[in-house]
Design a protein around this motif. Sequence first.
Motif, short mmCIF file in Angstrom:
data_model
loop_
_atom_site.label_atom_id
_atom_site.label_comp_id
_atom_site.label_asym_id
_atom_site.label_seq_id
_atom_site.Cartn_x
_atom_site.Cartn_y
_atom_site.Cartn_z
N VAL A 134 45.64 3.57 15.09
CA VAL A 134 45.16 3.35 13.72
C VAL A 134 44.92 4.69 13.04
O VAL A 134 45.24 4.84 11.85
CB VAL A 134 43.90 2.46 13.71
N GLU A 135 44.41 5.68 13.76
CA GLU A 135 44.23 7.01 13.16
C GLU A 135 45.57 7.56 12.68
O GLU A 135 45.66 8.10 11.57
CB GLU A 135 43.63 7.98 14.19
N GLY A 136 46.60 7.45 13.51
CA GLY A 136 47.92 7.94 13.11
C GLY A 136 48.45 7.23 11.89
O GLY A 136 48.97 7.86 10.97
N LEU A 137 48.32 5.92 11.86
CA LEU A 137 48.78 5.13 10.73
C LEU A 137 48.05 5.52 9.45
O LEU A 137 48.67 5.76 8.41
CB LEU A 137 48.58 3.64 11.00
N LEU A 138 46.74 5.58 9.53
CA LEU A 138 45.95 5.89 8.33
C LEU A 138 46.12 7.33 7.89
O LEU A 138 46.09 7.62 6.69
CB LEU A 138 44.48 5.56 8.57
N GLU A 139 46.33 8.23 8.84
CA GLU A 139 46.58 9.63 8.48
C GLU A 139 47.86 9.75 7.67
O GLU A 139 47.90 10.45 6.66
CB GLU A 139 46.67 10.46 9.75
N ARG A 140 48.90 9.05 8.11
CA ARG A 140 50.17 9.08 7.36
C ARG A 140 49.99 8.48 5.97
O ARG A 140 50.50 9.00 4.98
CB ARG A 140 51.25 8.33 8.11
N GLN A 141 49.24 7.38 5.88
CA GLN A 141 49.02 6.76 4.57
C GLN A 141 48.18 7.64 3.67
O GLN A 141 48.43 7.69 2.46
CB GLN A 141 48.36 5.40 4.74
N ALA A 142 47.21 8.32 4.22
CA ALA A 142 46.37 9.22 3.42
C ALA A 142 47.22 10.36 2.85
O ALA A 142 47.06 10.75 1.70
CB ALA A 142 45.21 9.76 4.25
N LYS A 143 48.12 10.90 3.68
CA LYS A 143 48.99 11.98 3.20
C LYS A 143 49.90 11.50 2.08
O LYS A 143 50.11 12.19 1.10
CB LYS A 143 49.82 12.53 4.35
N LEU A 144 50.44 10.29 2.24
CA LEU A 144 51.30 9.73 1.20
C LEU A 144 50.53 9.48 -0.09
O LEU A 144 51.04 9.70 -1.19
CB LEU A 144 51.94 8.43 1.68
N ALA A 145 49.28 9.05 0.04
CA ALA A 145 48.45 8.79 -1.14
C ALA A 145 48.17 10.07 -1.91
O ALA A 145 48.14 10.09 -3.13
CB ALA A 145 47.14 8.12 -0.73
N VAL A 146 48.01 11.18 -1.19
CA VAL A 146 47.76 12.47 -1.83
C VAL A 146 49.01 12.96 -2.53
O VAL A 146 48.94 13.53 -3.62
CB VAL A 146 47.27 13.50 -0.78
N LEU A 147 50.17 12.70 -1.93
CA LEU A 147 51.43 13.17 -2.53
C LEU A 147 51.78 12.41 -3.81
O LEU A 147 52.46 12.95 -4.68
CB LEU A 147 52.56 13.03 -1.53
N HIS A 148 51.34 11.16 -3.92
CA HIS A 148 51.68 10.36 -5.10
C HIS A 148 50.67 10.49 -6.14
O HIS A 148 49.99 10.73 -6.73
CB HIS A 148 51.83 8.87 -4.76
#
Length: 76
Positions: free
Chosen positions: A62-76
Amino acid sequence: MISRYVENIRRLARLADRLGRSELGTAMMEVAGCMERMSNDIAMSETGADLLRRAARLVGTVEGLLERQAKLAVLH
């Protein structure tokens, strides 16, 4: 030790909610609540160590999944 798992799972649940993954956040809160209620049984059981290993894998996944989503949210 179980309380650390519970706290990490709750932290991830809050992060999931903030990232718009409320279904994941709800499920993680349910897991944390179950672990908290069963903490004595987990500590005393022969299978408690196995349950904690599985919880550790869950936290890592879950940490890996949410980390990727957090990075994507920052990029958009």
